[in-house]
Design a protein around this motif. Structure first.
Motif, mmCIF file in Angstrom:
data_model
loop_
_atom_site.group_PDB
_atom_site.id
_atom_site.type_symbol
_atom_site.label_atom_id
_atom_site.label_comp_id
_atom_site.label_asym_id
_atom_site.label_seq_id
_atom_site.Cartn_x
_atom_site.Cartn_y
_atom_site.Cartn_z
ATOM 1 N N THR A 80 -44.160 12.396 18.165
ATOM 2 C CA THR A 80 -43.815 12.066 19.462
ATOM 3 C C THR A 80 -42.675 12.675 20.027
ATOM 4 N N THR A 83 -37.292 11.203 25.274
ATOM 5 C CA THR A 83 -36.618 11.743 26.486
ATOM 6 C C THR A 83 -35.554 13.015 26.379
ATOM 7 N N ARG A 211 -49.939 12.339 34.613
ATOM 8 C CA ARG A 211 -49.533 10.778 35.263
ATOM 9 C C ARG A 211 -50.460 9.889 34.775
ATOM 10 N N ALA A 214 -50.069 8.815 31.224
ATOM 11 C CA ALA A 214 -48.772 8.282 31.045
ATOM 12 C C ALA A 214 -48.826 6.761 31.336
ATOM 13 N N ARG A 215 -49.196 6.484 32.254
ATOM 14 C CA ARG A 215 -49.495 5.097 32.721
ATOM 15 C C ARG A 215 -50.156 4.281 31.874
ATOM 16 N N ALA A 217 -50.465 5.018 28.624
ATOM 17 C CA ALA A 217 -49.826 4.909 27.400
ATOM 18 C C ALA A 217 -48.672 3.951 27.710
ATOM 19 N N ASP A 218 -48.055 3.582 28.777
ATOM 20 C CA ASP A 218 -47.255 2.625 29.075
ATOM 21 C C ASP A 218 -47.604 0.857 28.709
ATOM 22 N N GLY A 241 -49.889 10.664 24.590
ATOM 23 C CA GLY A 241 -49.206 9.694 25.572
ATOM 24 C C GLY A 241 -47.678 9.921 25.538
ATOM 25 N N ALA A 242 -47.196 9.807 24.474
ATOM 26 C CA ALA A 242 -45.520 10.011 24.404
ATOM 27 C C ALA A 242 -45.121 11.048 25.352
ATOM 28 N N LYS A 245 -45.494 10.851 28.811
ATOM 29 C CA LYS A 245 -44.388 9.826 29.434
ATOM 30 C C LYS A 245 -43.267 10.836 29.866
ATOM 31 N N ASN A 246 -43.111 11.853 29.181
ATOM 32 C CA ASN A 246 -41.982 12.562 29.794
ATOM 33 C C ASN A 246 -41.785 13.392 31.042
ATOM 34 N N GLY A 247 -43.264 13.689 31.451
ATOM 35 C CA GLY A 247 -43.257 13.969 32.953
ATOM 36 C C GLY A 247 -42.925 15.598 33.054
#
Length: 445
Positions: A80, A83, A211, A214-215, A217-218, A241-242, A245-247
């Motif tokens: 993973t 942040t 995006r 990420a949604r 994965a949330d 997914g992880a 999520k960092n974008g």
């Protein structure tokens, strides 16, 4: 055996077209010249110098992450990205426990997509066809390797991405995927340039896809893709997914690079260098996940809670983007033909063994497993012929079979299902996967 013989075998096994034959011609002139010549000596000296320089580009030896652990302590970890943009590895058991907590006792649906070169169009068509049939579940976990890794994000995101999925696997963009490196193949790490594959995947891995992943994965869902670490020789399972999520651009770049690496067949395409920060920053070279995992279902995710009724058991779906067997054919008794046939047979048996072990593990853990594979009678001419004229009919075939409800074979198959199988295959020239006699035999042995 000469170098040109080895290259010939690779071309037959992988179905490599003319560029490798061009390379064989150049190598044949160097390795087996018609007459000894002193003119070759300067060429050899230059080659040795270049090769010595290339040695400095080799990846360093990596310490196995399993060193010093006992066999029972070897779960499949997921890599993973935090942040702080540092990598860490999470135990699959811990991730599975968290997922079950989020699902509050609901059953898990797991989809595993295998490798298969141009056969990836089979998986793409099957996923879209399930949507059309109205039987496609929302998969809590989607895993992929090689060509299956390229299908995985679309399967993860759901029916609203089916149009993009079919375009990616039936469009003409992949027709020019194989671009020869010419004489550079002699000194490089691959027969073909990796740029077309990277550009193709980059065109589909959009900011909107990142995006959307990420949604999802949330919500606790998992998108997992495997590559093979060249230095350690071990599979690495990435939690995309992880990463999503960092974008930002860095997340998109890493997401793309993992997909490119997972689809980079060793020898055909160059390895992908990924910068890893897990304490000290260092580079890792990654290639096709199918080199170590034909497909994968993390065992920790298979376990069904005790007392859970059959209707709520974990459901596993495996799509094999190729055939589980080969039609019998005459093989010439030459070293080249025998080695080619043996490698093909070995790969098929590795896939069969992996599928059987996964199915047995699923049964022991109280999960249900269904699988689909390309029937042996389907006329797939070349696994690595990426032209649309090969991919498009394959995707349509899988789409039609899935829409008709003839995609899956349950493990184990019941006697009634076997009787229905024999009835339906008597008149079908190329049966749907659910009607393939060999699959029925395999599911009951």
């Amino acid at each position: 055996m000469r170098i040109i013989d080895v290259l010939s075998v690779l071309s037959e096994v992988a179905g490599l077209p003319s560029p490798i034959r061009t390379a064989r011609t150049w190598i044949g002139r160097v390795v087996s010249p018609p007459k000894p010549s002193l003119a070759i000596l300067p060429f050899c000296l230059i080659c040795l110098t270049v090769l010595q320089g290339c040695a400095g580009l080799a990846v360093s030896e990596a310490k196995s992450r399993d060193a010093g652990r006992q066999g029972a302590e070897l779960p499949m970890p997921f890599r993973t990205l935090g942040t702080d943009h540092r990598f860490s590895e999470l135990s699959s058991a811990a991730v599975a426990a968290k997922l079950r907590t989020l699902r509050a006792g609901e059953p898990l649906n797991i989809l595993a997509l295998s490798g298969g070169g141009a056969g990836g169009a089979f998986g793409a068509g099957a996923v879209a066809g399930l949507t059309r049939s109205g039987t496609r579940p929302e998969f809590d976990v989607v895993t992929g390797v090689s060509a299956g890794a390229l299908v995985a994000p679309y399967a993860f995101l759901g029916p609203s991405w089916d149009a993009q999925l079919l375009e990616a696997f039936t469009g003409a963009a992949g027709d020019n995927l194989l671009q020869s490196r010419g004489v550079g193949v002699i000194f490089g790490s691959s027969v073909y340039s990796g740029r077309p594959l990277k550009q193709l995947i980059d065109s589909y891995v959009s900011d909107a896809m990142i995006r959307a992943v990420a949604r999802e994965a949330d919500k606790g869902r998992l998108l997992l893709v495997a590559t093979t670490d060249v230095a350690s020789g071990e599979p690495v399972v990435w939690d995309l997914g992880a990463i999503a999520k960092n974008g930002g651009q860095s997340a998109r770049t890493l997401f793309r690079d993992v997909l490119v690496a997972s689809a980079s067949v060793p020898g055909m395409f160059p390895p992908v260098i990924i910068r890893v920060k897990d304490g000290l920053a260092h580079d890792q070279a990654h290639v096709d996940g199918a080199a170590t995992l034909p497909f994968f279902v993390p065992p920790a995710l298979l376990q069904t809670r005790p007392g859970m009724p059959g209707a709520h058991r974990t459901a596993v779906f495996v799509i094999v983007d190729g055939s589980l067997g080969e039609v019998g054919r005459t093989t010439r008794l030459t070293a080249r033909a025998i080695l080619s046939r043996s490698i093909r047979a070995g790969l098929n048996h590795m896939m069969l063994t992996s599928l059987e072990l996964t199915a047995t593990t699923a049964q022991l853990d109280g999960a249900d497993l269904q699988y689909a594979s390309l029937p042996t009678r389907y006329p797939l001419p070349d696994t690595f012929d990426f032209s649309a004229k090969v991919r498009r009919p394959l995707a349509h075939y899988a789409y039609d079979c899935a829409q008709a409800g003839r995609l899956w074979t349950a493990f184990p198959r019941t006697d009634n299902e076997n009787e229905e199988l024999h009835r339906m295959t008597r008149s079908a020239p190329v049966p749907c996967p659910a009607d393939e006699p060999f699959f029925g035999y395999f599911a009951t042995r």
